[in-house]
Design a protein around this motif. Structure first.
Motif, PDB file in Angstrom:
ATOM      1  N   MET A  50       0.813  -1.216   0.000  1.00  0.00           N
ATOM      2  CA  MET A  50       0.000   0.000   0.000  1.00  0.00           C
ATOM      3  C   MET A  50       0.847   1.268   0.000  1.00  0.00           C
ATOM      4  SD  MET A  50      -3.118  -1.005   2.613  1.00  0.00           S
ATOM      5  CE  MET A  50      -2.000  -1.176   4.011  1.00  0.00           C
ATOM      6  N   GLN A 110      -7.924   3.211   2.068  1.00  0.00           N
ATOM      7  CA  GLN A 110      -8.212   2.389   0.900  1.00  0.00           C
ATOM      8  C   GLN A 110      -9.664   2.610   0.442  1.00  0.00           C
ATOM      9  OE1 GLN A 110      -5.539   0.095  -0.334  1.00  0.00           O
ATOM     10  NE2 GLN A 110      -4.603   1.671   0.967  1.00  0.00           N
ATOM     11  N   GLY A 111      -9.914   2.412  -0.864  1.00  0.00           N
ATOM     12  CA  GLY A 111     -11.281   2.442  -1.357  1.00  0.00           C
ATOM     13  C   GLY A 111     -11.816   3.802  -1.730  1.00  0.00           C
ATOM     14  N   ARG A 135     -11.311   5.216  -4.746  1.00  0.00           N
ATOM     15  CA  ARG A 135     -11.663   5.166  -6.166  1.00  0.00           C
ATOM     16  C   ARG A 135     -12.666   4.046  -6.436  1.00  0.00           C
ATOM     17  NH1 ARG A 135      -6.320   6.360  -5.630  1.00  0.00           N
ATOM     18  NH2 ARG A 135      -5.568   8.226  -6.709  1.00  0.00           N
ATOM     19  N   GLU A 167     -11.385   0.417  -6.569  1.00  0.00           N
ATOM     20  CA  GLU A 167     -11.011  -0.076  -5.250  1.00  0.00           C
ATOM     21  C   GLU A 167     -12.255  -0.401  -4.422  1.00  0.00           C
ATOM     22  OE1 GLU A 167      -8.707   3.065  -3.617  1.00  0.00           O
ATOM     23  OE2 GLU A 167      -6.860   2.509  -4.672  1.00  0.00           O
ATOM     24  N   GLN A 168     -13.278   0.394  -4.574  1.00  0.00           N
ATOM     25  CA  GLN A 168     -14.514   0.167  -3.833  1.00  0.00           C
ATOM     26  C   GLN A 168     -15.147  -1.162  -4.229  1.00  0.00           C
ATOM     27  OE1 GLN A 168     -16.822   3.684  -4.671  1.00  0.00           O
ATOM     28  NE2 GLN A 168     -15.228   5.027  -3.849  1.00  0.00           N
ATOM     29  N   ARG A 175     -13.605  -3.743  -5.483  1.00  0.00           N
ATOM     30  CA  ARG A 175     -12.749  -4.833  -4.996  1.00  0.00           C
ATOM     31  C   ARG A 175     -12.982  -5.091  -3.509  1.00  0.00           C
ATOM     32  NH1 ARG A 175      -8.201  -4.761  -2.231  1.00  0.00           N
ATOM     33  NH2 ARG A 175      -7.838  -2.530  -2.610  1.00  0.00           N
ATOM     34  N   LEU A 176     -13.114  -4.029  -2.720  1.00  0.00           N
ATOM     35  CA  LEU A 176     -13.323  -4.205  -1.285  1.00  0.00           C
ATOM     36  C   LEU A 176     -14.696  -4.805  -0.986  1.00  0.00           C
ATOM     37  CD1 LEU A 176     -11.614  -0.989   0.122  1.00  0.00           C
ATOM     38  CD2 LEU A 176     -10.892  -3.356   0.439  1.00  0.00           C
TER      39      LEU A 176
END
Length: 282
Positions: free
Chosen positions: A150, A156-157, A159, A162-163, A165-166
């Motif tokens: 990282m 995190q998250g 973009r 990324e959101q 993926r999480l």
């Protein structure tokens, strides 16, 4: 205060309206205090590397160290559910090694559940643990053991990619058999979305107020950490300043001849011959 909190009780908190309250603890004295106030979950986190051992990351923390600290906390934990972290390197090699190491945390450390970091890529490991009745708490978002990937302890998250993926990570953790999941360092809106989609409780740390519960590091709560606390942490006391002042008073009194006084001293027995006092012949 009710009796011992169990894994099914934590899972049943989902949608109950009663938030889960969790804190870290690393030794007996502090764990007793945390347990006495009715906290639901005590986590023996690998954060001990940073707040107890003075390390820059959690990566050097060993399984033996988690077992050692967990054993101390277990002696104090009469109400809260005790969860212990699987440290870096103790579960990434294979599901089989993860099961063996998690079993040590329960058998030797007295933990009642384990926590591990990762989403989709850790689903197989979570499933392997759940299949042998080792309760697992997941952990996604800002995962401290991934600090190098990282590029630091960063939110995190933010973009859209990324959101997504999480969200997939969270669903994978649930499907694999975790009873709860920690959401760390992610936007409030994303945490709320994940919480709404999961059927297991979410426990936030730097994830906003919409999770099913909250966890913080004890040293941040008590104001024991040196320097600035993370943005998401709230200091409920300033114990570092209090401790420093008390220790400085001790130093000053010893050097100034003010401590100890007669009040803190012992005296010989009055009227008793020395040989009798030390067990000599009468």
């Amino acid at each position: 205060m009710q009796g011992k909190i169990t894994v099914p009780e934590i899972r049943a908190r989902k949608g109950s309206g009663l938030p889960i309250v969790a804190l870290t603890a690393y030794d007996y004295p502090f764990a007793r205090l945390v347990d006495q106030v009715g906290v639901d979950v005590i986590l023996v986190g690998d954060s001990l590397g940073m707040v107890v051992q003075g390390l820059d990351t959690t990566l050097p923390v060993t399984l033996e160290e988690i077992v050692y600290h967990s054993r101390m906390v277990a002696r104090a934990c009469r109400h809260a559910l005790l969860v212990a972290d699987l440290p870096f390197g103790s579960y990434q090699v294979s599901p089989r090694s993860a099961v063996a190491n998690a079993a040590r945390l329960l058998k030797e450390g007295g933990a009642e559940a384990v926590k591990l970091e990762g989403g989709i890529h850790m689903a197989r490991t979570i499933r392997a643990l759940a299949e042998v009745d080792i309760p697992v708490m997941g952990h996604i978002g800002l995962t401290p053991q991934s600090v190098h990937r990282m590029g630091g302890h960063k939110v995190q998250g933010r973009r859209p990619a990324e959101q997504e993926r999480l969200l997939e990570d969270a669903l994978a953790v649930e499907e694999a058999g975790a009873f709860a999941v920690v959401l760390e360092g992610i936007p409030r809106e994303l945490a709320a979305e994940i919480t709404a989609q999961l059927t297991i409780p979410t426990i936030g740390i730097g994830a906003g107020p919409d999770c099913d519960g909250q966890i913080l590091v004890l040293h941040d709560v008590l104001g024991l950490t040196e320097g600035r606390s993370p943005k998401f942490a709230k200091r409920y006391a300033a114990l570092r300043e209090t401790v420093v002042a008390a220790l400085q008073s001790y130093v000053n009194e010893v050097r100034g001849g003010l401590f100890p006084t007669d009040e803190h001293s012992f005296h010989t027995l009055v009227g008793v011959p020395r040989e009798r006092a030390v067990g000599g012949a009468s």
